[in-house]
Enzyme design. Structure first.
Site, mmCIF file in Angstrom:
data_model
loop_
_atom_site.group_PDB
_atom_site.id
_atom_site.type_symbol
_atom_site.label_atom_id
_atom_site.label_comp_id
_atom_site.label_asym_id
_atom_site.label_seq_id
_atom_site.Cartn_x
_atom_site.Cartn_y
_atom_site.Cartn_z
ATOM 1 C CG HIS A 44 -0.061 0.040 2.502
ATOM 2 N ND1 HIS A 44 0.378 -1.115 3.105
ATOM 3 C CD2 HIS A 44 0.456 1.071 3.231
ATOM 4 C CE1 HIS A 44 1.114 -0.788 4.155
ATOM 5 N NE2 HIS A 44 1.186 0.526 4.245
ATOM 6 C CD GLU A 45 3.646 5.307 -0.203
ATOM 7 O OE1 GLU A 45 2.853 6.138 0.259
ATOM 8 O OE2 GLU A 45 4.847 5.314 0.109
#
Length: 696
Positions: A609-610
């Site tokens: 994820h970011e």
């Protein structure tokens, strides 16, 4: 303080120790009764007492005797006091409007004229302009021949107008007046510190005008809440200011003894959206990382203290939000008090467990977490322990609140989340004296009670984690003293519980227009129960895991050359469906390069994820099962499942993520995911275990 009181004080200041003034003198001077004058002196004595000055006394024949320190009262009588000004017609209109909005009952024209120190005829002459002004701001004046006037309209419109009135360019400095508008409460110094702190925490820096606007609004909000007035239901907004609003109100609730709600948060969010900022710094890249680390921390704590806290969603959400504030490198002013220290002394094992597991967070920070900060983490854990011990205890409970039924309803919603209480009555504080001994097992109150025939526990209006602990301790005390009744209660059937049960059925089976169908169901259920939508009846829908990981978001037996390739192929599903931008994929890869494989949330399972500002468009998940597992890090098992997360805020994905981690702790879950022959079968496995593990 009214104009007459100010003039009396000024008379006494001229000859305060001569004793030449009497009650009768002022009665004749102002053509009022002696009783009215005595009431004025009661007000004057209140001012003296509150400033540690000696009170006025009365000698023979009503002579007024002032002590030597009476002259100090002059410090508290401002030269720019409201009553020294002759108000313009426009100012009279604004102040009269604020009086009407803030009146809890009908208010008469005579009361308004006395407040403004003008004749009743003047107010009658002003009345049309006052009514028109309120109408122009979406409010309506209701007249009653025997009672007076009152204002009807949405609470949001009332607050907007009060804010507009407060921001008016007055001919006098109303902030220094002893009376003025009377539309604001709360300690302005504390509120300023809270706003300023949250500016730095969230990276949004208000201009001076916007800062003052938010400060003024928060004081108006506190005043309205203290009167039992709360914002009506407002549709959820998508804004990067939401968390700032949420945190501001969290600390307002804590330090200003005020109750908050989701609708209050949304209204403040919208107000922040209207503000101007001199600088905008958004750093959400650690958001999901903190949530993952919090899950690991809870698992470690549960193992060390021997109590499973992994299934308490509120604990997980509250603790991750708290830890996030620590991660932002801002030392919050959380000063331990005696209650906190007593709690730590009684729960040394919990504090030791926190110390043992705190490295889970510190390994990803550039500073250590202080002992003070750890103590407040202990509070969250102890509250979760109390909830786990007492959720099945059935008690008859009375709620009593100084702010009346409105605040009690908010306490009720919090209690029902974690206790199996039957609320037999909701009362205002003045009704406590009428409570009978056999009417309940326990009173939960926000006010002090003396000589109560029933056991009681005092909590704050916010009903925070410390209050969960107090309630749990009281239940333990009842157990020890054999005062806990054996009672099996039937589960209460409510509109909210029915809608909650139907929600998953609808979203599982209605593939198109599910939101519209749910709205129709809510309308019919609420109509049947004869209730109106409010913040306690309406839930925002946050999807479960199987809603996000349906068949079309899953691929099985995917060939991947290495960990980078596995991230690209897991994210490609979301990219093709328009959930993320291509730059998000490379941001996820860089995140792992810089921060290591913390995204491995279970052996063989990774969740790349970011941050929400790195290329996310819509909230979603996609899952691939690798044909051949790949190495992410030599210290971890090879990864065979990669679940890409696209998060758009702090909360909307949290339920699905929470459920997923719980499912991964089931020893058969991954085995069945491995055995699924198709994406459809794998989706069915996810749905089955989500219902089984999380009780959907």
């Amino acid at each position: 303080m009214n104009k007459r009181i100010v003039e009396i004080i000024k008379c006494l200041l001229n000859t305060y120790n001569d004793g030449e003034y009497t009650i009768k003198y002022f009665s004749k001077l102002y053509n009022v009764s002696e009783r009215t004058v005595r009431n004025d002196f009661t007000s004057i004595n209140d001012i003296l007492s509150s400033n540690n000055l000696k009170k006025i006394s009365f000698g023979s024949n009503g002579k007024i005797i002032c002590e030597n320190d009476f002259k100090e009262i002059e410090k508290y009588i401002q030269e720019d006091d409201f009553y020294l000004y002759k108000l313009s017609k426009e100012e009279r209109k604004l102040i009269a409007s604020s009086l009407l909005i803030n009146a809890t009952e009908y208010i008469t024209l005579s009361a308004i004229s006395e407040y403004l120190v003008v004749s009743r005829a003047t107010i009658i002459s002003d009345l049309d302009s006052i009514k028109n002004y309120l109408i122009d701001n979406n409010l309506k004046v209701i007249s009653h021949s025997n009672k007076g006037l009152r204002v009807e309209g949405l609470e949001s419109d009332k607050r907007k107008l009060l804010l507009k009135i407060a921001e008016y360019n007055w001919s006098f400095d109303y902030t220094k007046s002893n009376k003025v508008l009377c539309i604001q409460s709360g300690n302005s110094v504390i509120i300023q510190k809270i706003i300023n702190e949250q500016e730095h925490v969230h990276g949004f820096y208000l201009t001076d005008n916007s800062f003052n606007k938010i400060l003024t609004y928060l004081r108006i909000m506190i005043q309205r809440n203290q009167q039992g007035e709360y914002i009506e239901y407002i549709k959820e907004c998508k804004s990067d200011k939401y968390r700032m609003a949420q945190d501001i109100l969290k600390y307002i609730s804590q330090y200003c003894d005020n109750v908050t709600s989701e609708n209050e948060i949304i209204f403040l969010t919208n107000l922040l959206e209207e503000c101007k900022f001199i600088k905008r710094i958004l750093n959400e890249s650690r958001m999901v990382k903190i949530q993952i680390l919090t899950r690991r921390f809870i698992e470690g704590i549960s193992e060390d203290i021997g109590i499973n806290l992994n299934n308490d969603y509120d604990f997980y959400e509250n603790l991750s939000n708290h830890v996030e504030s620590i991660f932002r490198n801002k030392q919050l002013e959380l000063n331990p008090n005696k209650d906190v220290d007593d709690l730590i002394n009684k729960n040394v094992d919990v504090f030791n467990a926190v110390q043992s597991n705190i490295k889970t967070f510190e390994s990803c920070m550039d500073r250590s977490i202080s002992e003070n900060e750890m103590k407040y983490i202990v509070i969250h854990i102890c509250a979760a322990i109390e909830r786990s011990k007492n959720k099945d205890v059935s008690l008859h409970v009375i709620l009593a609140c100084h702010a009346g039924v409105g605040t009690s309803q908010l306490l009720l919603a919090r209690l029902k989340n974690h206790f199996n209480f039957k609320i037999v009555d909701i009362i205002s504080s003045h009704d406590i004296k009428n409570i009978k001994k056999d009417s309940a097992d326990l009173i939960i109150t926000t006010v002090d009670i003396k000589n109560s025939p029933i056991e009681f526990v005092k909590v704050s209006s916010l009903f925070n984690d410390e209050d969960y602990i107090r309630v749990g301790s009281k239940i333990d005390s009842l157990r020890r003293n054999m005062k806990l009744p054996v009672r099996e209660e039937k589960k209460e059937v409510t509109a909210r519980s029915i809608v909650g049960k139907l929600r998953n059925v609808i979203y599982d089976n209605v593939k198109e227009n599910a939101d519209e169908v749910m709205d129709l169901i809510k309308k019919e259920v609420y109509s049947y129960f004869k209730i109106v939508n409010n913040e306690n009846d309406v839930d925002v829908f946050y999807p479960s895991l199987h809603h996000l990981l349906s068949e079309k978001y899953i691929e099985v037996d995917v060939e991947c050359s290495d960990w980078i390739d596995s991230i690209k192929k897991s994210a490609d599903i979301l990219l093709k469906k328009g959930y993320i931008e291509e730059k998000y994929i490379y941001a996820m890869i860089n995140n792992i390069v810089e921060n290591g494989p913390y995204i491995i949330i279970s052996p063989g399972f990774a969740m790349p994820h970011e941050g929400v500002d790195m290329g996310t468009i819509k909230m979603g998940m996609s899952l691939i099962r690798l044909k051949t597992p790949v190495i992410y890090d030599d210290e971890y098992e090879p990864i065979e499942f990669v679940c890409c997360l696209s998060a758009v805020d702090h909360k909307s994905h949290l339920k699905a993520f929470f459920n997923l981690v719980n499912m991964l702790s089931e020893k058969d879950f991954k085995n069945e995911m491995r055995e699924a022959k198709t994406a459809k079968k794998l989706a069915e496995v996810i749905e089955k275990y989500e219902y089984k593990t999380n009780g959907l």
